[in-house]
Design a protein around this motif. Sequence first.
Motif, PDB file in Angstrom:
ATOM      1  N   ALA A  96       0.857  -1.199   0.000  1.00 25.44           N
ATOM      2  CA  ALA A  96       0.000   0.000   0.000  1.00 25.44           C
ATOM      3  C   ALA A  96       0.885   1.238   0.000  1.00 25.44           C
ATOM      4  O   ALA A  96       1.724   1.408   0.890  1.00 25.44           O
ATOM      5  CB  ALA A  96      -0.917   0.001   1.220  1.00 25.44           C
ATOM      6  N   THR A  97       0.717   2.068  -1.008  1.00 24.02           N
ATOM      7  CA  THR A  97       1.550   3.257  -1.134  1.00 24.02           C
ATOM      8  C   THR A  97       0.677   4.471  -1.415  1.00 24.02           C
ATOM      9  O   THR A  97      -0.190   4.435  -2.292  1.00 24.02           O
ATOM     10  CB  THR A  97       2.567   3.099  -2.269  1.00 24.02           C
ATOM     11  N   THR A  98       0.879   5.521  -0.663  1.00 21.42           N
ATOM     12  CA  THR A  98       0.216   6.800  -0.909  1.00 21.42           C
ATOM     13  C   THR A  98       1.285   7.871  -0.986  1.00 21.42           C
ATOM     14  O   THR A  98       2.117   7.994  -0.083  1.00 21.42           O
ATOM     15  CB  THR A  98      -0.778   7.146   0.205  1.00 21.42           C
ATOM     16  N   PHE A 105       2.833  11.698 -16.225  1.00 23.12           N
ATOM     17  CA  PHE A 105       2.938  12.726 -15.188  1.00 23.12           C
ATOM     18  C   PHE A 105       1.725  13.637 -15.206  1.00 23.12           C
ATOM     19  O   PHE A 105       1.193  14.018 -14.153  1.00 23.12           O
ATOM     20  CB  PHE A 105       4.225  13.532 -15.391  1.00 23.12           C
ATOM     21  N   SER A 106       1.258  14.008 -16.396  1.00 20.37           N
ATOM     22  CA  SER A 106       0.105  14.901 -16.510  1.00 20.37           C
ATOM     23  C   SER A 106      -1.162  14.261 -15.952  1.00 20.37           C
ATOM     24  O   SER A 106      -2.062  14.961 -15.476  1.00 20.37           O
ATOM     25  CB  SER A 106      -0.111  15.308 -17.959  1.00 20.37           C
ATOM     26  N   ASP A 107      -1.257  12.912 -16.000  1.00 19.68           N
ATOM     27  CA  ASP A 107      -2.432  12.223 -15.471  1.00 19.68           C
ATOM     28  C   ASP A 107      -2.449  12.229 -13.947  1.00 19.68           C
ATOM     29  O   ASP A 107      -3.509  12.016 -13.348  1.00 19.68           O
ATOM     30  CB  ASP A 107      -2.466  10.770 -15.974  1.00 19.68           C
ATOM     31  N   ARG A 108      -1.321  12.450 -13.344  1.00 17.15           N
ATOM     32  CA  ARG A 108      -1.238  12.427 -11.877  1.00 17.15           C
ATOM     33  C   ARG A 108      -1.495  13.789 -11.243  1.00 17.15           C
ATOM     34  O   ARG A 108      -1.550  13.888 -10.019  1.00 17.15           O
ATOM     35  CB  ARG A 108       0.132  11.901 -11.445  1.00 17.15           C
ATOM     36  N   ILE A 109      -1.628  14.820 -12.056  1.00 18.04           N
ATOM     37  CA  ILE A 109      -1.941  16.150 -11.541  1.00 18.04           C
ATOM     38  C   ILE A 109      -3.460  16.288 -11.493  1.00 18.04           C
ATOM     39  O   ILE A 109      -4.138  16.196 -12.513  1.00 18.04           O
ATOM     40  CB  ILE A 109      -1.324  17.248 -12.413  1.00 18.04           C
ATOM     41  N   GLN A 110      -3.999  16.523 -10.318  1.00 18.41           N
ATOM     42  CA  GLN A 110      -5.440  16.548 -10.115  1.00 18.41           C
ATOM     43  C   GLN A 110      -5.891  17.888  -9.553  1.00 18.41           C
ATOM     44  O   GLN A 110      -5.111  18.650  -8.980  1.00 18.41           O
ATOM     45  CB  GLN A 110      -5.858  15.443  -9.145  1.00 18.41           C
ATOM     46  N   ASP A 111      -7.193  18.141  -9.707  1.00 22.32           N
ATOM     47  CA  ASP A 111      -7.852  19.313  -9.105  1.00 22.32           C
ATOM     48  C   ASP A 111      -7.090  20.597  -9.418  1.00 22.32           C
ATOM     49  O   ASP A 111      -6.763  21.386  -8.533  1.00 22.32           O
ATOM     50  CB  ASP A 111      -7.982  19.126  -7.595  1.00 22.32           C
ATOM     51  N   LYS A 112      -6.826  20.819 -10.670  1.00 21.91           N
ATOM     52  CA  LYS A 112      -6.016  21.970 -11.098  1.00 21.91           C
ATOM     53  C   LYS A 112      -6.862  23.241 -11.093  1.00 21.91           C
ATOM     54  O   LYS A 112      -8.026  23.239 -11.498  1.00 21.91           O
ATOM     55  CB  LYS A 112      -5.445  21.713 -12.490  1.00 21.91           C
ATOM     56  N   ASN A 170      -0.662  13.517  -7.406  1.00 22.65           N
ATOM     57  CA  ASN A 170      -0.870  12.206  -6.798  1.00 22.65           C
ATOM     58  C   ASN A 170       0.007  11.183  -7.511  1.00 22.65           C
ATOM     59  O   ASN A 170      -0.354  10.644  -8.559  1.00 22.65           O
ATOM     60  CB  ASN A 170      -2.342  11.811  -6.897  1.00 22.65           C
ATOM     61  N   ASN A 171       1.173  10.927  -6.955  1.00 20.12           N
ATOM     62  CA  ASN A 171       2.098   9.966  -7.551  1.00 20.12           C
ATOM     63  C   ASN A 171       1.668   8.520  -7.339  1.00 20.12           C
ATOM     64  O   ASN A 171       2.318   7.596  -7.851  1.00 20.12           O
ATOM     65  CB  ASN A 171       3.508  10.161  -6.977  1.00 20.12           C
ATOM     66  N   SER A 172       0.584   8.299  -6.585  1.00 25.81           N
ATOM     67  CA  SER A 172       0.080   6.951  -6.394  1.00 25.81           C
ATOM     68  C   SER A 172      -0.663   6.452  -7.627  1.00 25.81           C
ATOM     69  O   SER A 172      -0.903   5.253  -7.767  1.00 25.81           O
ATOM     70  CB  SER A 172      -0.864   6.910  -5.189  1.00 25.81           C
TER      71      SER A 172
END
Length: 782
Positions: A683-685, A715-722, A708-710
């Motif tokens: 489990a990694t967060t 990389f662009s898919d891991r950037i949230q709530d911009k 969110n690197n989890s």
Amino acid sequence: MFWLIITILLNLLPAEGERSRFSADKYTRNAKEDKTVLDGNVTIVNDTSVLRADSVELNNKTNEFTATGKVEYKASGLDIKSEELKGSMTSAKGMIKNGRILSGKDIFEGAKINRVSRNHFLIQEGSYTSCTNDPPDWRLYGNDIDMTSGEYAHLKDVVIELFGLPITYIPYFVLPIKNERQSGFLPPSFGFGSDGFNINEPYFWAISRSQDATFTLGHYGSRGLKEAAEYRSVFAQESFANMYVFHVDDKKFAATIYNGQPLNKNNRYGARMDQDLKFSDDISAKFRIRYVTDANIPRDFSEEMEGRADPSLESKFLLLAHTQNVAYTSNITYYEDMLNKNPLSSNSTQPQRLPELSLNLAKTKYSIFMFEADASYLNVYRSAPFFDDMNNDNVFDPTTDFIRTGQRFDFFPRVSVPITTTVFKLTPAAGVRYDFYKLPVDGNAHRTLVDFTVNLLSEISKSYQRDSYREFRALKHSIEPFVDYHVIPTIKQSPHPFFDIPNAPMFDSVDQIGKTNTITYGITNRLMAKQMKNYIEPVVPAKAEDGEECKTCASKQAEKKEKKKDDSIVAESTDKFLGLREADTKSKKKAKQKETPSEEDFTIVQPLQWRLYQSYNFLDTTGQPFGNVFSDITASHAWMSLLLSNFYNIYTKRTGISSQLRLTGGQRYVQVGYYNDKTKPGATTDQLQLQFGFGLWRFFTNVRFILNNSLPGKFSDRIQDKYFDLIYNPPSSCWYLKFAVSAPYDKPGFNMYITFSLLISGQAIGFGSEGNLLSAMNFGSK
């Protein structure tokens, strides 16, 4: 030239009974014509007005005067500047030549201004603006302007000018010239996003001083027509209500495919209400209602209904009453399930708490004992069958199916004996918890448990006194080792399906209490400070050049003289007008510090705390009785706040971190939050939250996002709530422009907003899609 400074007190008998006082550099009396001429720095003051001019000629018979030069007149919230002013000492009527009138934040100018009464003016060849710069960024020209301060201004043959260029012509225009709320149409709001172009036209209704409402008609791009209504009221200082309801004729939602079929539902509703009522100092009530016709509304219309990432929408009624030692609570909670895959599925399987009653007795001393108790009643209800049918056979199976409804009576009295010495404080406590259940099958059930706790706390501390002129008068550093022991040795409960199935969902955490035998130990470091509440920086004696203390010297800051306030028009800062953030205000005259402050003038604050602790579970059967080692640090200052928690798993030898740091200063701020947990195998967060804002020249920007690197992928898919916005604040302080783009993490696409506001009648009037409609603009209706 010989200048004689004189001050003349003339007791006139005007119709209004005002006493006038005159002062000037030169005074001339013409006895034949019965006239008085005042020249040079003329000031005429009476009970309600002040007149300043280079020269004033006063007719003593008629009390009429003519003021010339740099004329300034202030009275009844008005500030008038002109080349020439004709008037009377006994009447408000007069004539103004090449004048400028400031009423609140409204600025009127005209070649010829006829003052009909105290607040009524007729302006020829005039203009209106709220900009303080010259020339103004925008203004309205009118051949004839009929203006009544505190009411309205009617403009004829209006030309709108932007940055010195005429833009358009309007035959007739009405402006509200008052700070009070007014009924009327608000400017439209609009935005652009994944659903297309959105537009809303609101109407504001000022019902009374304590009530108002807004009715909105709009269109949601590809979805359809929207209607909304909002009602607000304030009954007393701590009693208010806010109700909002909306409807969308959503063609896009009706065409959504679920299980191979379209939903065929276009009428979507939502409602929310928040109300606080304070009946007395001891009795109060709170209402919170959230209702939606389908589970997708918070995601599709997040600006209409919050909770887009919540598992449920919560509605609650709370009634509170208390005496000196007893608190009574009545609570009704209703949940709307937001996790159903079918957005139109019923809410029948969601358990509801209808009602929950509780009584709490505060710690009360009896001899050497401290007694406290809690008692509560809970009724869990749902309209679906009372059990979760795990076998899908519509028949209750006590070995597999979970009971989801029932009633519970909980009683938990406790007694403790605090033992305090100069070295430590020991507090043993014991309590008995009894729960009675009335369940829909297999009769009633009950459970009894005995609860023991022991708390041992010691303190080593040292105080540091500081100089009497310091803001922090004293500091205290304490080291507090502690041990908490908690044991529930046995639990007696009925043999009932409600308890027999392992990991069965219970009503709440009370039902999940089991045998316990844990010890928690650690140490706390605290830094406490005794701070003066309304601190004023004193004049600190400086050192003379020879090294000796100069008692007559003062600090440079204290030596600076207060600048004389300019009587010209100075508008408030753009930041304050927009309400976006706290603005750096100009220096104000400081009050005098108390020479001998009392204890009430101080407060105790905690700038820093560090806590290190761990627990041990004596009942652990996995071979891992030790809990994580936690290190928590909290710190706060005027420009900084820090929350830092590190945890270490001694078995996996892995470390986790949860932190948040915020730094502020002037027009800059940065907030960083980081959460990383790799303490459990598999489990990694790994998540970074970043927010920052800064001002550059007349621009201010805000940025926030979550990395969110989890998540897998690029990389662009891991950037949230911009989110990003850019705000321009002009030097004129009479308008502002904001551009914003957002891309929520739980909704595809993006939304773009443009917000533009003008300062009219002291209020921000504008359009945009981020709720910046702060007041009503009334076109002609009274």
